[in-house]
Structure formats: structure tokens, C-alpha cells
Design a protein around this motif. Sequence first.
Motif, mmCIF file in Angstrom:
data_model
loop_
_atom_site.group_PDB
_atom_site.id
_atom_site.type_symbol
_atom_site.label_atom_id
_atom_site.label_comp_id
_atom_site.label_asym_id
_atom_site.label_seq_id
_atom_site.Cartn_x
_atom_site.Cartn_y
_atom_site.Cartn_z
ATOM 1 N N GLN A 233 0.848 -1.187 0.000
ATOM 2 C CA GLN A 233 0.000 0.000 0.000
ATOM 3 C C GLN A 233 0.884 1.238 0.000
ATOM 4 O O GLN A 233 1.992 1.229 0.532
ATOM 5 N N SER A 234 0.400 2.307 -0.614
ATOM 6 C CA SER A 234 1.105 3.587 -0.610
ATOM 7 C C SER A 234 0.167 4.679 -0.126
ATOM 8 O O SER A 234 -1.054 4.615 -0.332
ATOM 9 N N TYR A 235 0.751 5.676 0.514
ATOM 10 C CA TYR A 235 0.028 6.872 0.925
ATOM 11 C C TYR A 235 0.718 8.068 0.287
ATOM 12 O O TYR A 235 1.955 8.183 0.323
ATOM 13 N N ILE A 236 -0.061 8.959 -0.299
ATOM 14 C CA ILE A 236 0.470 10.205 -0.848
ATOM 15 C C ILE A 236 -0.257 11.358 -0.179
ATOM 16 O O ILE A 236 -1.476 11.479 -0.290
ATOM 17 N N GLN A 237 0.488 12.157 0.581
ATOM 18 C CA GLN A 237 -0.091 13.256 1.358
ATOM 19 C C GLN A 237 -1.261 12.756 2.209
ATOM 20 O O GLN A 237 -2.305 13.398 2.307
ATOM 21 N N GLY A 238 -1.063 11.602 2.809
ATOM 22 C CA GLY A 238 -2.069 11.016 3.693
ATOM 23 C C GLY A 238 -3.192 10.284 2.992
ATOM 24 O O GLY A 238 -4.012 9.632 3.650
ATOM 25 N N ARG A 239 -3.238 10.337 1.675
ATOM 26 C CA ARG A 239 -4.286 9.626 0.926
ATOM 27 C C ARG A 239 -3.897 8.161 0.755
ATOM 28 O O ARG A 239 -2.807 7.860 0.285
ATOM 29 N N GLU A 240 -4.775 7.277 1.099
ATOM 30 C CA GLU A 240 -4.551 5.846 0.866
ATOM 31 C C GLU A 240 -4.905 5.562 -0.587
ATOM 32 O O GLU A 240 -6.058 5.399 -0.950
ATOM 33 N N ILE A 241 -3.894 5.528 -1.424
ATOM 34 C CA ILE A 241 -4.148 5.539 -2.856
ATOM 35 C C ILE A 241 -4.614 4.185 -3.366
ATOM 36 O O ILE A 241 -4.324 3.137 -2.791
ATOM 37 N N ASN A 242 -5.352 4.221 -4.461
ATOM 38 C CA ASN A 242 -5.786 3.011 -5.151
ATOM 39 C C ASN A 242 -4.574 2.384 -5.829
ATOM 40 O O ASN A 242 -3.893 3.033 -6.615
ATOM 41 N N MET A 243 -4.308 1.129 -5.547
ATOM 42 C CA MET A 243 -3.102 0.474 -6.042
ATOM 43 C C MET A 243 -3.291 -0.191 -7.409
ATOM 44 O O MET A 243 -2.358 -0.822 -7.930
ATOM 45 N N MET A 244 -4.458 -0.036 -8.002
ATOM 46 C CA MET A 244 -4.688 -0.616 -9.324
ATOM 47 C C MET A 244 -3.930 0.175 -10.385
ATOM 48 O O MET A 244 -3.746 1.383 -10.281
ATOM 49 N N ASP A 245 -3.444 -0.525 -11.413
ATOM 50 C CA ASP A 245 -2.841 0.120 -12.566
ATOM 51 C C ASP A 245 -3.130 -0.714 -13.798
ATOM 52 O O ASP A 245 -3.710 -1.800 -13.711
ATOM 53 N N ILE A 246 -2.733 -0.219 -14.965
ATOM 54 C CA ILE A 246 -3.083 -0.881 -16.214
ATOM 55 C C ILE A 246 -2.408 -2.241 -16.339
ATOM 56 O O ILE A 246 -2.959 -3.174 -16.929
ATOM 57 N N HIS A 247 -1.203 -2.401 -15.784
ATOM 58 C CA HIS A 247 -0.530 -3.700 -15.813
ATOM 59 C C HIS A 247 -1.338 -4.729 -15.034
ATOM 60 O O HIS A 247 -1.554 -5.861 -15.495
ATOM 61 N N LYS A 248 -1.799 -4.353 -13.833
ATOM 62 C CA LYS A 248 -2.587 -5.267 -13.009
ATOM 63 C C LYS A 248 -3.929 -5.568 -13.661
ATOM 64 O O LYS A 248 -4.440 -6.689 -13.576
ATOM 65 N N LEU A 249 -4.497 -4.555 -14.312
ATOM 66 C CA LEU A 249 -5.790 -4.743 -14.957
ATOM 67 C C LEU A 249 -5.682 -5.758 -16.095
ATOM 68 O O LEU A 249 -6.519 -6.667 -16.222
ATOM 69 N N PHE A 250 -4.628 -5.639 -16.882
ATOM 70 C CA PHE A 250 -4.438 -6.606 -17.965
ATOM 71 C C PHE A 250 -4.076 -7.986 -17.421
ATOM 72 O O PHE A 250 -4.424 -9.010 -18.013
ATOM 73 N N PHE A 251 -3.386 -8.038 -16.296
ATOM 74 C CA PHE A 251 -3.093 -9.323 -15.666
ATOM 75 C C PHE A 251 -4.400 -10.023 -15.288
ATOM 76 O O PHE A 251 -4.588 -11.215 -15.551
ATOM 77 N N GLN A 252 -5.309 -9.261 -14.682
ATOM 78 C CA GLN A 252 -6.609 -9.835 -14.321
ATOM 79 C C GLN A 252 -7.348 -10.328 -15.556
ATOM 80 O O GLN A 252 -7.935 -11.413 -15.565
ATOM 81 N N LYS A 253 -7.294 -9.535 -16.590
ATOM 82 C CA LYS A 253 -8.017 -9.882 -17.812
ATOM 83 C C LYS A 253 -7.521 -11.200 -18.394
ATOM 84 O O LYS A 253 -8.311 -12.099 -18.710
ATOM 85 N N TYR A 254 -6.210 -11.318 -18.547
ATOM 86 C CA TYR A 254 -5.684 -12.494 -19.223
ATOM 87 C C TYR A 254 -5.638 -13.723 -18.327
ATOM 88 O O TYR A 254 -5.647 -14.858 -18.818
ATOM 89 N N MET A 255 -5.614 -13.531 -17.002
ATOM 90 C CA MET A 255 -5.808 -14.672 -16.108
ATOM 91 C C MET A 255 -7.223 -15.216 -16.240
ATOM 92 O O MET A 255 -7.454 -16.424 -16.202
ATOM 93 N N GLU A 256 -8.164 -14.288 -16.413
ATOM 94 C CA GLU A 256 -9.553 -14.711 -16.634
ATOM 95 C C GLU A 256 -9.671 -15.455 -17.961
ATOM 96 O O GLU A 256 -10.414 -16.445 -18.073
ATOM 97 N N LYS A 257 -8.947 -15.004 -18.973
ATOM 98 C CA LYS A 257 -8.961 -15.693 -20.269
ATOM 99 C C LYS A 257 -8.454 -17.123 -20.138
ATOM 100 O O LYS A 257 -9.055 -18.073 -20.679
ATOM 101 N N ILE A 258 -7.337 -17.285 -19.403
ATOM 102 C CA ILE A 258 -6.779 -18.622 -19.205
ATOM 103 C C ILE A 258 -7.770 -19.512 -18.465
ATOM 104 O O ILE A 258 -7.972 -20.678 -18.808
#
Length: 461
Positions: free
Chosen positions: A426-451
Motif C-alpha cells: 500500500q502507498s500513501y500520498i499526502q495522507g491519501r490511501e491511494i488506489n493500487m490498481m494500474d493498467i498492468h494489473k488490470l491486464f493481468f486480471q483480464k488475461y488470467m480470466e482468459k486462461i
Amino acid sequence: MRTMNTTARRTSTRLTTLALATAFAGLLAPRAATAQERMTVPPQEQPVVLRGATIHTVTKGTITNGTIVLDRGKITAIGGPDIAVPRGAKVVDLAGKHIYPGLIDAYSTVGITEIGSVDVSNDINELGDFNPNVRAEVAVNAESRHIGTTRSAGVLVAFSTPEGGVISGLSSAMSLEGWTWEEMSMKGAAALNVKWPDPNAQPRRGGGGGPGGRGGPAGPPPKTYAEQVEQIKGYFAEARAYRDAVKSNQSVRTDARYAAMIPAIDGSIPVVVAAEGAAQINDAITWGKAEGIKLVIRGGRDALFVADRLKAENVPVILTSTMSAPDRQYEGYDNAYATPAKLHAAGVKFAIAGGSGALYSYRLPWEAGVAVAFGLPEEEALKAVTINAAEFMGVADKVGSLEVGKEATLLITTGTPLDMTSNIIQSYIQGREINMMDIHKLFFQKYMEKIKQQAPRKITP
């Protein structure tokens, strides 16, 4: 690179990015499409207490079983397990985990370049040789896909830097969270960038007016190295004369270019000079000393050859080639890998930035990690991507270490972020608990679902 600086082109950039995002969304599988890809979160409202982790402050040692309190975007307390918990705080148990300050990329194009083959998504270079008034922050696209992947590697602050010409413009310190560039900007005019000429480069002679130099009058003769250096000196002299005229209340016509250089001339911000060769670095140091400016060398391929002078003149270096292969026949394979350790042994101050390309900004921690593998102490490598970068670029009062009063910009990890086997939980930027999702993770989810969907089904008798 193409040159773009007009409002129309920036509007086109955002429209193009939006169109690309829409196209990607249409390609995603239904399950993956429902995932939020890097949703921006609001400013911190509730106090957060992180306790039980090993806290690596960078500047004040390591705290075992430590506690850190984040409130209104700042670090309000840091210490052992006996620190009081504010009323209404969210308490997070991090036993067995580590907390580090967010990493800082001192030379980046994150947010001002997206897809190399799509011209309108790149806003790096400007027309002309002298553009000191260009501020990178106003061109930063807060929706850039590179922001998410960069943050996932622990890089939470980036100095977006314009390029092109001789005086390229002003680097801007950007916090990698926010809806707009205004919300992301930490320091709009953080450093003035100068590209030092190469005395060994062969000038390209101008041709005629037609294609390939045929037809029409010949262009101006190429400038020699000495003439290029004098051009830089002359421009700074003009800016200094402009500053003095303004200070003495003389009637002068406003010039945004000279006005933008005043903080650099006065020493309020550093002048970052791009120089690789030993002769370039030496000449840049001589010039910087004569100008009385706060000088930082960027690039520094041959910094070892002038290490004694860099130390004596207290000139820091931002290394941009830690993971590079040798490009000269006499160099060993580990020349770039081992340079940080050798500079440290020589007493030269340095930060590690890697290359400026936004596509590979997520590699920053490994740029420092490879230096550890080749002799640099790990604590010095961590400083090279945190407090050193912050000090050189003038934001050490905000980020770069974990101290009371600084911004709550930090990482929660399973181990050192310089090791690619560690995970950024997890990361915090100026106290914000940021969303850790990114396009790499999104495509990982997609292609794991394909498999999963295409896996052969077992046939029961």
C-alpha cells in the motif's frame, strides 16, 4: 520528438487519451472492466495510525515495532509503540511489514509523454533553443496510464522535465496523485534545465532551401563548441541584466523568459546541466562557479573522471545510466552498474534517476538496486532515490524521509523496495490511501480470466 505547446494541441492530447481509454475499456472482459483502474481518492480527512512495522526513516535511523501517525496529509508523530492514538483514528496493524518514504524520480517525463508513436500524446520539446519559461507541470496529464504503473513500484514523486533546445525550461515536482496538474503540483519551478554542448560532437551543416539541402541559399554555418558555450553565457548575462533592471525599478518591457530565470540566477532553485563527458562536466562546473549558481549535473556518465573536482566544488550528480550497457569498447560490462559505489567511495553526492522515459519510470527502484548488487551500501542507494533527490531539487522540507511535519508520502512493503522480489502492499500520498490498481494489473486480471475460461474442462465418466 515533436514540438507542441499550444492550447489546441494540449486539448487534442487529452481527447486522444480519452479515446484510447475508451477503446481499452471496450476490449476488456466484463469482469475486468468492472475493476477500477487508478481511481483518484480525496484528501485525507481521518487520522491514520500505522503501527507494528519496521520504519525506515532514511535520515533518523530505523525504528523496530514503530508507529507513525498521519493527519491532514502530514506526519504528526513517529516513534515506538507507546505513541498515543488520536481520537477517531483508523489504526492499521502492520506487524512484519516495512514502511519507507515514497521514492523520488529526479528526472522524469511521466505525465508529459504517453505513447511514443502517437505524436499528440507527447508534449516534451518546445520550438527554439531558449525556453526557460516553459513549466512542465501545465502539460502534465493527470490521467496518464504511466502514473499508475510508476506508483505501483513505489515512485510517488516525479520531477517532470521538459527537453529540447539549449535551455529547455523548468522541471516541476509532481506528487503522483490528483485529478488535475494543479492538484498534483508540489513545486512548479523546481529547477532550470540546461543542455551543455558536446565538444566532441560533429555539427550538422545546414543545407540549401530545398529537401536534402538542394535548391535555395545555404543555411547558417554550424556553431563551434566555443560559440555554443558563449551563447549560454550571453543568455544568462542578459537575464541577469534584466533582473537588475527590474530590481532598480527601471522601465523595462516584461520578458517571461528572463523573468523565469531569476530564481536560478539568484540561487533559489538549482540549474540542472545535462552533461555526460568529462570535458562537458568540467566546463559546466567552471561556468557554474563563475555564474554563482546552484549547479547539479545530470547524466554523469564520466563523473568518475572528475570525481575529485565534483567533491571539492560540492556539485551533486543525478545519474541516469545505472542500468546501461557499456557503449565504449574499453569499458567493462559493469561500468555503469558500479559507478554509484565508486562515486560514493570518492565522496561525491549523487541521486539515481535512470532514464527519463515514462514507459520505464517504474524501474527506478531497480536502478538503485543494481547499484547495491555492485557495491553501493543499501542505505546509500535508498538515499539516492529519496532524500538526496529531494535535497538536490529543493523539496526536502516536504518529502524524501519520514519526519514529523513532512508530507505523509510513504510505502508499506514486504521488504526493501529496491529489490524486485519485494511487494508494495500500500502507498500513501499526502495522507491519501491511494488506489493500487494500474493498467498492468488490470491486464493481468483480464488475461488470467482468459486462461481460466479457456482451460480444458475435465470430462467426468
